[in-house]
Design a protein around this motif. Structure first.
Motif, short mmCIF file in Angstrom:
data_model
loop_
_atom_site.label_atom_id
_atom_site.label_comp_id
_atom_site.label_asym_id
_atom_site.label_seq_id
_atom_site.Cartn_x
_atom_site.Cartn_y
_atom_site.Cartn_z
N SER A 82 0.81 -1.22 0.00
CA SER A 82 0.00 0.00 0.00
C SER A 82 0.85 1.27 0.00
CB SER A 82 -0.90 -0.01 1.24
OG SER A 82 -1.66 1.16 1.32
N THR A 83 0.44 2.21 -0.83
CA THR A 83 0.98 3.57 -0.77
C THR A 83 -0.18 4.55 -0.63
OG1 THR A 83 0.95 3.72 -3.18
CG2 THR A 83 3.05 3.10 -2.16
N VAL A 84 0.09 5.64 0.05
CA VAL A 84 -0.92 6.68 0.26
C VAL A 84 -0.29 8.02 -0.09
CG1 VAL A 84 -2.23 7.92 2.03
CG2 VAL A 84 -2.20 5.43 2.05
N VAL A 85 -0.94 8.76 -0.95
CA VAL A 85 -0.45 10.09 -1.30
C VAL A 85 -0.99 11.08 -0.28
CG1 VAL A 85 -0.39 11.88 -3.06
CG2 VAL A 85 -0.34 9.47 -3.74
N ALA A 86 -0.09 11.71 0.46
CA ALA A 86 -0.48 12.62 1.54
C ALA A 86 -0.19 14.07 1.16
CB ALA A 86 0.27 12.26 2.81
N THR A 87 -1.10 14.96 1.52
CA THR A 87 -0.88 16.39 1.38
C THR A 87 -1.11 17.04 2.74
OG1 THR A 87 -3.19 16.68 0.70
CG2 THR A 87 -1.54 16.53 -1.05
N VAL A 88 -0.41 18.13 3.00
CA VAL A 88 -0.53 18.83 4.29
C VAL A 88 -1.05 20.23 4.03
CG1 VAL A 88 0.69 19.62 6.35
CG2 VAL A 88 1.36 17.46 5.26
N ASP A 89 -2.12 20.61 4.76
CA ASP A 89 -2.72 21.93 4.53
C ASP A 89 -2.04 23.01 5.37
OD1 ASP A 89 -3.78 21.81 7.12
OD2 ASP A 89 -5.77 21.17 6.44
N GLU A 90 -2.59 24.23 5.29
CA GLU A 90 -1.95 25.36 5.98
C GLU A 90 -2.01 25.25 7.50
OE1 GLU A 90 -6.26 26.40 5.06
OE2 GLU A 90 -4.57 25.49 3.98
N ASN A 91 -2.87 24.36 8.02
CA ASN A 91 -2.96 24.15 9.48
C ASN A 91 -2.10 22.97 9.94
OD1 ASN A 91 -4.92 26.21 9.81
ND2 ASN A 91 -6.47 24.80 9.00
N VAL A 239 3.84 22.70 17.48
CA VAL A 239 3.42 21.59 16.63
C VAL A 239 4.26 21.54 15.36
CG1 VAL A 239 1.49 20.63 15.30
CG2 VAL A 239 1.06 21.69 17.53
N LYS A 240 4.93 20.40 15.14
CA LYS A 240 5.63 20.17 13.86
C LYS A 240 4.63 19.65 12.84
CE LYS A 240 10.05 21.18 14.27
NZ LYS A 240 11.03 20.21 14.73
N ASP A 241 3.91 18.59 13.19
CA ASP A 241 2.75 18.15 12.41
C ASP A 241 1.89 17.25 13.29
OD1 ASP A 241 3.38 15.31 12.04
OD2 ASP A 241 4.81 15.91 10.49
N THR A 242 0.64 17.04 12.85
CA THR A 242 -0.30 16.27 13.67
C THR A 242 -0.44 14.82 13.18
OG1 THR A 242 -2.16 17.00 12.29
CG2 THR A 242 -1.66 18.32 14.24
N VAL A 243 0.39 14.43 12.22
CA VAL A 243 0.29 13.08 11.66
C VAL A 243 0.57 12.05 12.76
CG1 VAL A 243 1.18 11.47 9.93
CG2 VAL A 243 1.04 13.92 9.41
N GLY A 244 -0.39 11.16 13.00
CA GLY A 244 -0.18 10.08 13.96
C GLY A 244 -0.28 10.47 15.42
N SER A 245 -0.69 11.72 15.71
CA SER A 245 -0.73 12.13 17.12
C SER A 245 -1.77 11.32 17.90
CB SER A 245 -1.01 13.62 17.24
OG SER A 245 -2.23 13.97 16.61
N GLN A 281 7.31 16.64 16.97
CA GLN A 281 8.32 16.14 16.04
C GLN A 281 7.69 15.90 14.67
OE1 GLN A 281 11.10 13.25 17.90
NE2 GLN A 281 9.64 13.24 19.58
N GLU A 282 8.54 15.61 13.70
CA GLU A 282 8.04 15.38 12.35
C GLU A 282 7.71 13.91 12.14
OE1 GLU A 282 10.40 16.85 9.17
OE2 GLU A 282 10.28 18.92 9.84
N GLY A 283 6.51 13.66 11.58
CA GLY A 283 6.15 12.30 11.21
C GLY A 283 5.45 11.55 12.33
N ALA A 284 4.77 10.47 11.94
CA ALA A 284 4.03 9.66 12.90
C ALA A 284 4.94 8.75 13.71
CB ALA A 284 2.99 8.81 12.16
#
Length: 306
Positions: A82-91, A239-245, A281-284
């Protein structure tokens, strides 16, 4: 060798998130939970499926490097990793295009995964891995023989169906929603939203749910059990990013719950601390040690709001 305590199994998607302008990152909500449980010292296995391809081999290499056993990760010769194309918005919130008919849509029931489930303390699953009939049937078979079922409810359109969510909730001991998902679930059931506590009580009554966690972003998190409600704040971090928080939050909670004699305060403190630590931190699945996390946790003590 590092001592591992208790056993957990995470079921479902393991994949590569492809972010713009970056190398690929390992992802999938159940895998993220497994990664952080392992970091917390819990003995964890992953039940999933990958393709017989380079991306699958790369995933197995990652799991080996992270000391996460791959004994129950099946290799599918018909469908790709599996691959998932991810985009990150302004928030800094991530959005995903989740490709269908990939290996984890076709997880098989085996004698081996049935046997390991029987000796496992906690079984973690989500909604996404039940989007395809094959993996869905495997999940329901395993839920019949597992001891303690934790449903991490990620409602990603169009990959869920209300009847299926209800069926899964009837098999669940602990359900984790975010605030929006809880309100969506009440809408599905025709229940008017009045207060958070009323909504939670209604869901517990409808599905005989012993425990519910509601994650509320900057408003903290709420744990409900035995008619009691425990609200804990979010730790203020950059917040670096919310992925996987949310996945790290759940792993923190379960890692303490699996320790005999842990209090609700210890479980929720571990949960909000690990969630905040990963958000900073960056990433999940960033590289870190248990000692790194303990230092962070000691730096940001947490008290219940009520």
């Amino acid at each position: 060798m590092e001592y591992k305590k208790n056993k957990a199994i995470c079921f479902g998607e393991v994949l590569w998130d492809i972010f713009p302008g970056e190398q690929k990152r390992v992802g999938g909500a159940p895998f993220n939970v497994a990664y952080h449980l392992s970091k917390m010292g819990v003995e964890v296995n992953m039940i999933s499926s990958i393709g017989n391809d380079q991306l699958g081999r790369d995933l197995l290499d990652k799991m080996k490097n992270w000391n996460i056993p791959a004994d129950h990760v099946q290799i599918n010769t018909e469908y790709p990793t599996s691959t998932v194309v991810a985009t990150v918005d302004e928030n800094n919130d991530a959005h995903y295009d989740i490709v269908e008919r990939v290996a984890w849509d076709f997880i098989e029931t085996t004698l081996e995964n049935r046997e390991v489930i029987k000796t496992t303390d906690v079984f973690v699953f989500g909604t996404l891995a039940a989007r395809n009939e094959k993996s869905r049937n495997t999940l329901f078979q395993l839920l019949e023989i597992s001891n303690y079922n934790v449903f991490d409810i990620n409602l990603r359109e169009p990959y869920y169906e209300v009847g299926m969510i209800k069926d899964l909730l009837h098999k669940t001991h602990l359900a984790k929603f975010n605030k929006a998902e809880m309100r969506m679930m009440l809408d599905f059931l025709g229940k008017e939203y009045t207060t958070e506590e009323d909504g939670i009580q209604y869901l517990q009554d409808q599905f005989d749910l012993g425990e519910i966690i509601i994650s509320k972003g900057s408003k903290g998190a709420l744990y409900a059990s035995d008619g009691n409600f425990y609200l804990y704040p979010t730790i203020p971090v950059t917040v670096k990013d919310t992925v996987g928080s949310g996945d790290s939050f759940l792993a923190g909670f379960l890692s303490k719950k699996l320790e005999k004699g842990s209090t609700v305060h210890e479980m929720m403190t571990q949960a909000v601390s690990l969630g905040a630590f990963i958000t900073s931190q960056e990433g999940a699945c960033p590289e870190y040690s248990l000692e790194d996390f303990i230092r962070f946790k000691n730096e940001y003590p947490v008290s219940a709001l009520h």
